[in-house]
Motif scaffolding. Structure first.
Motif, PDB file in Angstrom:
ATOM      1  N   ASN A  12       1.329  -4.015  -6.971  1.00  0.00           N
ATOM      2  CA  ASN A  12       1.637  -5.436  -7.007  1.00  0.00           C
ATOM      3  C   ASN A  12       3.158  -5.575  -7.102  1.00  0.00           C
ATOM      4  O   ASN A  12       3.756  -5.337  -8.144  1.00  0.00           O
ATOM      5  CB  ASN A  12       0.957  -6.091  -8.205  1.00  0.00           C
ATOM      6  N   LEU A  13       3.791  -5.969  -6.002  1.00  0.00           N
ATOM      7  CA  LEU A  13       5.253  -6.057  -5.959  1.00  0.00           C
ATOM      8  C   LEU A  13       5.805  -7.133  -6.887  1.00  0.00           C
ATOM      9  O   LEU A  13       6.970  -7.058  -7.284  1.00  0.00           O
ATOM     10  CB  LEU A  13       5.723  -6.309  -4.532  1.00  0.00           C
ATOM     11  N   ASN A  14       4.994  -8.111  -7.254  1.00  0.00           N
ATOM     12  CA  ASN A  14       5.462  -9.153  -8.166  1.00  0.00           C
ATOM     13  C   ASN A  14       5.736  -8.604  -9.557  1.00  0.00           C
ATOM     14  O   ASN A  14       6.473  -9.204 -10.327  1.00  0.00           O
ATOM     15  CB  ASN A  14       4.437 -10.282  -8.252  1.00  0.00           C
ATOM     16  N   LYS A  15       5.147  -7.462  -9.901  1.00  0.00           N
ATOM     17  CA  LYS A  15       5.341  -6.867 -11.220  1.00  0.00           C
ATOM     18  C   LYS A  15       6.390  -5.756 -11.240  1.00  0.00           C
ATOM     19  O   LYS A  15       6.779  -5.302 -12.300  1.00  0.00           O
ATOM     20  CB  LYS A  15       4.016  -6.317 -11.744  1.00  0.00           C
ATOM     21  N   ILE A  16       6.839  -5.321 -10.069  1.00  0.00           N
ATOM     22  CA  ILE A  16       7.824  -4.247 -10.004  1.00  0.00           C
ATOM     23  C   ILE A  16       9.188  -4.807 -10.404  1.00  0.00           C
ATOM     24  O   ILE A  16       9.680  -5.758  -9.817  1.00  0.00           O
ATOM     25  CB  ILE A  16       7.898  -3.650  -8.583  1.00  0.00           C
ATOM     26  N   SER A  17       9.780  -4.192 -11.429  1.00  0.00           N
ATOM     27  CA  SER A  17      11.089  -4.653 -11.881  1.00  0.00           C
ATOM     28  C   SER A  17      12.219  -3.863 -11.237  1.00  0.00           C
ATOM     29  O   SER A  17      13.329  -4.361 -11.106  1.00  0.00           O
ATOM     30  CB  SER A  17      11.190  -4.553 -13.402  1.00  0.00           C
ATOM     31  N   GLN A  52       0.841  -1.190   0.000  1.00  0.00           N
ATOM     32  CA  GLN A  52       0.000   0.000   0.000  1.00  0.00           C
ATOM     33  C   GLN A  52       0.878   1.242   0.000  1.00  0.00           C
ATOM     34  O   GLN A  52       1.558   1.546   0.972  1.00  0.00           O
ATOM     35  CB  GLN A  52      -0.927   0.007   1.212  1.00  0.00           C
ATOM     36  N   LEU A  53       0.876   1.952  -1.121  1.00  0.00           N
ATOM     37  CA  LEU A  53       1.695   3.157  -1.273  1.00  0.00           C
ATOM     38  C   LEU A  53       1.098   4.322  -0.498  1.00  0.00           C
ATOM     39  O   LEU A  53       1.805   5.073   0.147  1.00  0.00           O
ATOM     40  CB  LEU A  53       1.824   3.513  -2.756  1.00  0.00           C
ATOM     41  N   ASN A  54      -0.198   4.479  -0.566  1.00  0.00           N
ATOM     42  CA  ASN A  54      -0.911   5.501   0.204  1.00  0.00           C
ATOM     43  C   ASN A  54      -2.345   5.036   0.405  1.00  0.00           C
ATOM     44  O   ASN A  54      -2.651   3.870   0.162  1.00  0.00           O
ATOM     45  CB  ASN A  54      -0.832   6.883  -0.475  1.00  0.00           C
ATOM     46  N   ASP A  55      -3.225   5.927   0.813  1.00  0.00           N
ATOM     47  CA  ASP A  55      -4.591   5.492   1.129  1.00  0.00           C
ATOM     48  C   ASP A  55      -5.405   5.069  -0.085  1.00  0.00           C
ATOM     49  O   ASP A  55      -6.432   4.414   0.053  1.00  0.00           O
ATOM     50  CB  ASP A  55      -5.336   6.580   1.906  1.00  0.00           C
ATOM     51  N   SER A 112      16.344   9.637   4.029  1.00  0.00           N
ATOM     52  CA  SER A 112      14.952   9.498   4.477  1.00  0.00           C
ATOM     53  C   SER A 112      14.155   8.616   3.517  1.00  0.00           C
ATOM     54  O   SER A 112      13.348   7.790   3.940  1.00  0.00           O
ATOM     55  CB  SER A 112      14.272  10.860   4.576  1.00  0.00           C
ATOM     56  N   ALA A 113      14.387   8.782   2.226  1.00  0.00           N
ATOM     57  CA  ALA A 113      13.697   7.980   1.220  1.00  0.00           C
ATOM     58  C   ALA A 113      14.098   6.507   1.334  1.00  0.00           C
ATOM     59  O   ALA A 113      13.242   5.616   1.257  1.00  0.00           O
ATOM     60  CB  ALA A 113      14.003   8.505  -0.177  1.00  0.00           C
ATOM     61  N   GLN A 114      15.381   6.252   1.540  1.00  0.00           N
ATOM     62  CA  GLN A 114      15.854   4.876   1.699  1.00  0.00           C
ATOM     63  C   GLN A 114      15.249   4.229   2.947  1.00  0.00           C
ATOM     64  O   GLN A 114      14.816   3.081   2.912  1.00  0.00           O
ATOM     65  CB  GLN A 114      17.375   4.834   1.792  1.00  0.00           C
ATOM     66  N   LYS A 115      15.214   4.977   4.035  1.00  0.00           N
ATOM     67  CA  LYS A 115      14.662   4.461   5.285  1.00  0.00           C
ATOM     68  C   LYS A 115      13.174   4.132   5.109  1.00  0.00           C
ATOM     69  O   LYS A 115      12.712   3.082   5.548  1.00  0.00           O
ATOM     70  CB  LYS A 115      14.856   5.492   6.393  1.00  0.00           C
ATOM     71  N   TRP A 116      12.413   5.027   4.461  1.00  0.00           N
ATOM     72  CA  TRP A 116      10.997   4.797   4.217  1.00  0.00           C
ATOM     73  C   TRP A 116      10.778   3.547   3.360  1.00  0.00           C
ATOM     74  O   TRP A 116       9.925   2.723   3.660  1.00  0.00           O
ATOM     75  CB  TRP A 116      10.382   6.015   3.523  1.00  0.00           C
ATOM     76  N   LEU A 117      11.570   3.407   2.289  1.00  0.00           N
ATOM     77  CA  LEU A 117      11.411   2.268   1.385  1.00  0.00           C
ATOM     78  C   LEU A 117      11.705   0.950   2.096  1.00  0.00           C
ATOM     79  O   LEU A 117      10.948  -0.016   1.966  1.00  0.00           O
ATOM     80  CB  LEU A 117      12.309   2.431   0.155  1.00  0.00           C
ATOM     81  N   LYS A 118      12.777   0.899   2.877  1.00  0.00           N
ATOM     82  CA  LYS A 118      13.112  -0.321   3.615  1.00  0.00           C
ATOM     83  C   LYS A 118      12.032  -0.677   4.619  1.00  0.00           C
ATOM     84  O   LYS A 118      11.650  -1.839   4.749  1.00  0.00           O
ATOM     85  CB  LYS A 118      14.457  -0.161   4.323  1.00  0.00           C
ATOM     86  N   LYS A 119      11.517   0.318   5.327  1.00  0.00           N
ATOM     87  CA  LYS A 119      10.464   0.070   6.306  1.00  0.00           C
ATOM     88  C   LYS A 119       9.171  -0.373   5.618  1.00  0.00           C
ATOM     89  O   LYS A 119       8.511  -1.311   6.048  1.00  0.00           O
ATOM     90  CB  LYS A 119      10.203   1.322   7.140  1.00  0.00           C
ATOM     91  N   ALA A 120       8.810   0.290   4.534  1.00  0.00           N
ATOM     92  CA  ALA A 120       7.576  -0.028   3.827  1.00  0.00           C
ATOM     93  C   ALA A 120       7.600  -1.434   3.235  1.00  0.00           C
ATOM     94  O   ALA A 120       6.575  -2.114   3.216  1.00  0.00           O
ATOM     95  CB  ALA A 120       7.346   0.997   2.727  1.00  0.00           C
ATOM     96  N   LEU A 121       8.746  -1.873   2.765  1.00  0.00           N
ATOM     97  CA  LEU A 121       8.846  -3.192   2.133  1.00  0.00           C
ATOM     98  C   LEU A 121       9.348  -4.267   3.106  1.00  0.00           C
ATOM     99  O   LEU A 121       9.620  -5.389   2.700  1.00  0.00           O
ATOM    100  CB  LEU A 121       9.787  -3.116   0.929  1.00  0.00           C
TER     101      LEU A 121
END
Length: 63
Positions: free
Chosen positions: A12-17, A4-7, A50-59
């Motif tokens: 679909n992470l299976n399609k993200i290259s 979930q990117l936002n509200d 900050s962007a790296q930290k957010w991405l690691k936490k989100a995924l």
């Protein structure tokens, strides 16, 4: 697996290259790609760290 990117947006992470942390005219954003096409971008960040930290936490990526 969906992320979930936002509200309103689910990705679909299976399609993200690939993902890319990019400096754009309005700030730093994480961009999500399917092949060569950008399908989504995150909110703005003040710096790359900050962007790296957010991405690691989100995924749920562990160090």
């Amino acid at each position: 697996m969906f992320f979930q990117l936002n509200d309103r947006v689910f990705i679909n992470l299976n399609k993200i290259s690939r993902t890319k942390i990019d400096h754009v005219e309005d700030g730093i954003r994480v961009r999500f790609y399917e092949g060569k096409d950008q399908i989504a971008k995150s909110q703005k960040f003040d710096d790359v760290k900050s962007a790296q930290k957010w991405l690691k936490k989100a995924l749920n990526i562990k160090k």
